[in-house]
Motif scaffolding. Structure first.
Motif, PDB file in Angstrom:
ATOM      1  N   GLU A 176      -2.471  -8.009  25.909  1.00  0.00           N
ATOM      2  CA  GLU A 176      -1.733  -6.883  26.475  1.00  0.00           C
ATOM      3  C   GLU A 176      -1.964  -6.728  27.961  1.00  0.00           C
ATOM      4  N   ASN A 177      -2.790  -7.579  28.569  1.00  0.00           N
ATOM      5  CA  ASN A 177      -3.036  -7.497  29.998  1.00  0.00           C
ATOM      6  C   ASN A 177      -1.974  -8.217  30.819  1.00  0.00           C
ATOM      7  N   THR A 178      -0.991  -8.813  30.158  1.00  0.00           N
ATOM      8  CA  THR A 178       0.097  -9.487  30.859  1.00  0.00           C
ATOM      9  C   THR A 178       1.437  -8.972  30.351  1.00  0.00           C
ATOM     10  N   PRO A 179       2.463  -8.934  31.207  1.00  0.00           N
ATOM     11  CA  PRO A 179       3.797  -8.541  30.745  1.00  0.00           C
ATOM     12  C   PRO A 179       4.299  -9.427  29.615  1.00  0.00           C
ATOM     13  N   ARG A 180       4.032 -10.719  29.701  1.00  0.00           N
ATOM     14  CA  ARG A 180       4.483 -11.647  28.647  1.00  0.00           C
ATOM     15  C   ARG A 180       3.842 -11.297  27.314  1.00  0.00           C
ATOM     16  N   GLY A 181       2.554 -10.994  27.330  1.00  0.00           N
ATOM     17  CA  GLY A 181       1.870 -10.636  26.093  1.00  0.00           C
ATOM     18  C   GLY A 181       2.399  -9.357  25.497  1.00  0.00           C
ATOM     19  N   ARG A 182       2.679  -8.368  26.347  1.00  0.00           N
ATOM     20  CA  ARG A 182       3.190  -7.094  25.848  1.00  0.00           C
ATOM     21  C   ARG A 182       4.600  -7.253  25.280  1.00  0.00           C
ATOM     22  N   THR A 187       8.142  -7.889  20.474  1.00  0.00           N
ATOM     23  CA  THR A 187       8.958  -8.771  19.631  1.00  0.00           C
ATOM     24  C   THR A 187       8.356  -8.893  18.241  1.00  0.00           C
ATOM     25  N   PHE A 188       7.024  -8.984  18.177  1.00  0.00           N
ATOM     26  CA  PHE A 188       6.355  -9.085  16.890  1.00  0.00           C
ATOM     27  C   PHE A 188       6.671  -7.889  16.006  1.00  0.00           C
ATOM     28  N   PHE A 189       6.594  -6.677  16.562  1.00  0.00           N
ATOM     29  CA  PHE A 189       6.862  -5.485  15.752  1.00  0.00           C
ATOM     30  C   PHE A 189       8.315  -5.455  15.269  1.00  0.00           C
ATOM     31  N   ASN A 190       9.251  -5.880  16.127  1.00  0.00           N
ATOM     32  CA  ASN A 190      10.647  -5.942  15.696  1.00  0.00           C
ATOM     33  C   ASN A 190      10.822  -6.912  14.539  1.00  0.00           C
ATOM     34  N   TYR A 400      18.936  -6.225  18.358  1.00  0.00           N
ATOM     35  CA  TYR A 400      18.176  -5.240  19.128  1.00  0.00           C
ATOM     36  C   TYR A 400      17.187  -5.936  20.057  1.00  0.00           C
ATOM     37  N   ASN A 401      16.485  -6.949  19.546  1.00  0.00           N
ATOM     38  CA  ASN A 401      15.428  -7.600  20.317  1.00  0.00           C
ATOM     39  C   ASN A 401      15.971  -8.502  21.421  1.00  0.00           C
ATOM     40  N   HIS A 402      17.074  -9.217  21.134  1.00  0.00           N
ATOM     41  CA  HIS A 402      17.558 -10.235  22.071  1.00  0.00           C
ATOM     42  C   HIS A 402      18.749  -9.799  22.913  1.00  0.00           C
ATOM     43  N   ALA A 484       9.620   0.550  13.326  1.00  0.00           N
ATOM     44  CA  ALA A 484       9.187  -0.356  14.385  1.00  0.00           C
ATOM     45  C   ALA A 484       8.705   0.421  15.600  1.00  0.00           C
ATOM     46  N   GLY A 485       9.411   1.512  15.930  1.00  0.00           N
ATOM     47  CA  GLY A 485       8.993   2.329  17.060  1.00  0.00           C
ATOM     48  C   GLY A 485       7.642   2.978  16.836  1.00  0.00           C
ATOM     49  N   LEU A 486       7.425   3.470  15.619  1.00  0.00           N
ATOM     50  CA  LEU A 486       6.141   4.104  15.300  1.00  0.00           C
ATOM     51  C   LEU A 486       4.984   3.112  15.338  1.00  0.00           C
ATOM     52  N   LEU A 487       5.182   1.946  14.724  1.00  0.00           N
ATOM     53  CA  LEU A 487       4.114   0.951  14.690  1.00  0.00           C
ATOM     54  C   LEU A 487       3.652   0.579  16.096  1.00  0.00           C
ATOM     55  N   GLU A 488       4.625   0.301  16.961  1.00  0.00           N
ATOM     56  CA  GLU A 488       4.263  -0.083  18.328  1.00  0.00           C
ATOM     57  C   GLU A 488       3.721   1.102  19.113  1.00  0.00           C
ATOM     58  N   PHE A 489       4.294   2.275  18.916  1.00  0.00           N
ATOM     59  CA  PHE A 489       3.835   3.471  19.624  1.00  0.00           C
ATOM     60  C   PHE A 489       2.376   3.766  19.309  1.00  0.00           C
ATOM     61  N   PHE A 490       2.033   3.802  18.019  1.00  0.00           N
ATOM     62  CA  PHE A 490       0.660   4.113  17.642  1.00  0.00           C
ATOM     63  C   PHE A 490      -0.309   3.028  18.101  1.00  0.00           C
ATOM     64  N   PHE A 491       0.090   1.759  17.997  1.00  0.00           N
ATOM     65  CA  PHE A 491      -0.818   0.670  18.378  1.00  0.00           C
ATOM     66  C   PHE A 491      -1.087   0.686  19.876  1.00  0.00           C
ATOM     67  N   THR A 492      -0.052   0.868  20.685  1.00  0.00           N
ATOM     68  CA  THR A 492      -0.229   0.789  22.134  1.00  0.00           C
ATOM     69  C   THR A 492      -0.858   2.046  22.729  1.00  0.00           C
ATOM     70  N   GLU A 493      -0.623   3.192  22.122  1.00  0.00           N
ATOM     71  CA  GLU A 493      -1.151   4.431  22.681  1.00  0.00           C
ATOM     72  C   GLU A 493      -2.564   4.748  22.209  1.00  0.00           C
ATOM     73  N   ALA A 494      -2.968   4.206  21.072  1.00  0.00           N
ATOM     74  CA  ALA A 494      -4.272   4.559  20.505  1.00  0.00           C
ATOM     75  C   ALA A 494      -5.406   3.905  21.292  1.00  0.00           C
ATOM     76  N   PRO A 495      -6.587   4.528  21.284  1.00  0.00           N
ATOM     77  CA  PRO A 495      -7.766   3.894  21.871  1.00  0.00           C
ATOM     78  C   PRO A 495      -8.069   2.560  21.186  1.00  0.00           C
ATOM     79  N   PHE A 496      -8.724   1.667  21.915  1.00  0.00           N
ATOM     80  CA  PHE A 496      -8.983   0.307  21.439  1.00  0.00           C
ATOM     81  C   PHE A 496      -9.704   0.290  20.102  1.00  0.00           C
ATOM     82  N   ASN A 497     -10.655   1.209  19.909  1.00  0.00           N
ATOM     83  CA  ASN A 497     -11.465   1.184  18.689  1.00  0.00           C
ATOM     84  C   ASN A 497     -10.834   1.932  17.525  1.00  0.00           C
TER      85      ASN A 497
END
Length: 582
Positions: A176-182, A187-190, A400-402, A484-497
């Motif tokens: 997640e430290n790179t735009p490509r990774g994010r 794409t994975f969640f979609n 949606y993704n492409h 898909a929105g919820l999965l990515e929202f919770f994963f990206t916004e939550a603390p690492f642990n």
């Protein structure tokens, strides 16, 4: 230069043998692809039975329509609620890798027992005798009922663990430290939702047809084999996975901060007892590994500065001299708990949507069962109706993704194009429309029953089941946008642990939706039961139900829920890079 191409190890991650995970080898889309294949098989095994279970319980176990509907919603609700347990164990003590394996074996055992019971006539209640309609069918009870519900809830335990671990396991493969990774993670969640639909497509067509035409033991048997097959496929990707190290119980941190803030609130303030800044923070300066694990540096602000002004009552947890040294909290811990509290209203606002989705597995299936289900010479099983939203999701997810996301990125000049909260909001609006359509379709269905003088009959009505497809289509689309929105929202916004636990909130929302459906059905029946009228949703004949009123009620509640969601979504501030507000 992107981190994936640098030589070294992934800090905070290990391989399946607990050795440091290597950059350029562990993680990435290859590792995540195994997760996607496994999700096809896992959802096939689960949904093949969940989509048709209401008919199995009513026709073979002789439960009433409302009892069958409530049993299914309770089963599915429990399965998704147990995702919180899977997510918690993944964060605290095990890795998502091991939680998946343990859960898959548990689900396999539950399905195996279901298969044995469906195959043996001695383990089911006696068949109903058509020539004696005045004699009620014997409902399953005693040891047979114990066997049925034990197996169902073993399946629920396994499904919960898998849902709690698998999405987070796949998302952890990306840097997640790179735009490509994010972007790859998005794409994975979609495609995770796409793979859910692939498994569902096979489940509600082939497997449901087999259950209806060849016997339920064959359907359960296929599910049993499928979940067993997913285990070696998952294991074959072991050498490529990077697994996040367990960080200890996130609940401990949450309760520690809450209790500390509460107790410290009763302490008098003095010059020696103030909210700490960095100079007096009990949190030590992090080493390089901790820094690398802190999600694009977004937690560093919490370490190197005083607590933020939001949710100020929690700042009392970082007093220089707290009421107890055991309850001494760092600024970082307080900021992490604040994030959790801020995402909870978003979670709560999606419960009503999932209450509407629960109808796809219950009353919608029973509606279709009263209608003409023939398509030419084919007789389509009612439980195969989800094929309509499933196919639409499989078409819409790649589009949606492409197409949609690249277009919106160019228009908005942002990394995501459409924010997570905007995507969730679209799903909520679609659910409102779906319930309105469902009510109109039910009015049409009952009108046909009245005109055909079949209100008291169990014969198929002269109306095609394709009418039901409209509510499936809108609810399926709502599910794609919101899940898909919820999965990515919770994963990206939550603390690492806390990421696995936070991602599990997506499934917990489904669970609460199913439980809410059960509660609303029971409440509606209780409030509408009087000496002059029957309850809206009771009896053996669906034609006597006031299902259209129930759907209008859900439509109205969904509208109020959307207004509630808009309030919280507008004031939410993203912590992740490249997000922006609603």
């Amino acid at each position: 230069m992107e981190v994936e191409n640098q030589i070294g190890t992934w800090d905070g991650y290990v391989d399946y043998r607990n050795r440091p995970a290597l950059k350029g080898f562990h993680g990435g889309m290859l590792a995540a692809s195994f997760v996607l294949v496994v999700e096809v098989l896992e959802n096939l095994a689960y949904l093949a039975n969940a989509s048709n279970l209401v008919l199995y319980l009513s026709e073979y176990m002789h439960l009433s329509p409302s009892e069958s509907a409530n049993s299914v919603t309770n089963f599915m609700g429990t399965a998704f609620l147990l995702a919180l347990l899977g997510g918690f164990l993944s964060d605290a003590f095990f890795t998502t890798y091991y939680i998946y394996l343990i859960s898959a074996v548990t689900e396999f055992l539950g399905l195996l027992i279901l298969t044995v019971q469906a195959h043996s006539e001695s383990l089911k209640p006696p068949k109903c005798i058509p020539t004696t309609p005045n004699i009620p069918c014997q409902k399953i009870h005693g040891a047979k009922a114990t066997m049925l519900f034990l197996s169902l809830y073993l399946v629920a335990l396994g499904v919960g663990g898998i849902k709690g671990a698998l999405p987070a396991h796949g998302a952890e493969q990306f840097d997640e430290n790179t735009p490509r990774g994010r972007k790859q993670r998005s794409t994975f969640f979609n495609y995770f939702v796409f793979c859910l639909s692939c498994g569902a497509l096979i489940a509600v067509t082939l497997v449901v047809w087999i259950e209806d035409n060849k016997g339920w033991e064959w359907g359960f048997g296929i599910s049993t084999f499928t979940i067993l097959l997913s285990i070696p496929i998952f294991l074959s990707g072991s050498r490529f996975y990077r697994n996040k190290k367990p960080q200890g119980s996130p609940l401990t941190t949450i309760f520690k901060v809450l209790i500390s803030a509460l107790l410290n609130a009763f302490m008098p303030r003095s010059s020696s007892n103030v909210v700490v800044s960095m100079a007096t923070s009990p949190s030590p300066i992090p080493d390089s590994k901790e820094v690398a694990a802190m999600e694009n540096g977004r937690v560093l602000r919490a370490i190197f500065e005083a607590p933020s002004e939001s949710l100020k009552f929690l700042n009392r947890a970082v007093l220089d001299k707290p009421i107890s040294e055991t309850l001494k909290c760092s600024v970082q811990q307080v900021e992490e708990v604040k994030v959790v509290i801020k995402i909870l209203p978003i979670f709560a606002c999606t419960i009503m949507l999932n209450c509407c989705l629960a109808q796809l597995s219950t009353f919608s299936v029973q509606q279709a069962a009263t209608m003409n289900t023939k398509l030419g010479s084919l007789n389509i099983p009612p439980a195969s109706l989800p094929v309509f939203p499933v196919i639409f999701i499989m078409i819409l997810a790649p589009v949606y993704n492409h197409i949609i996301i690249p277009f919106t990125r160019r228009v908005t000049k942002t990394e995501t194009g459409i924010t997570h909260l905007q995507r969730i909001g679209v799903g909520l609006v679609l659910s409102i429309l779906a319930m309105a359509i469902a009510a109109l379709v039910e009015i049409k269905r009952k009108k046909v029953a009245t005109e055909s003088k079949l209100l008291d009959s169990t014969k198929p009505l002269p109306i095609t089941f394709f009418y039901i497809a409209f509510q499936y289509l809108f609810l399926g689309s709502a599910d794609l946008f919101t899940l898909a929105g919820l999965l990515e929202f919770f994963f990206t916004e939550a603390p690492f642990n806390m990421r696995s636990l936070a991602t599990s909130l997506s499934w917990a929302s489904l669970a609460m939706g199913y439980y809410l459906s059960t509660a609303i059905v029971s409440l509606v029946n209780s409030l509408t039961d009087d000496s002059k009228h029957k309850p809206w949703l009771s009896g053996a004949n669906l034609n006597q139900y006031h299902l259209e009123r129930f759907y209008w009620l859900l439509c109205a509640l969904s509208g109020l829920n959307f207004m509630h969601y808009l309030f919280w979504a507008r004031i939410y501030e993203y912590r992740s890079k490249g997000r922006g507000n609603v």
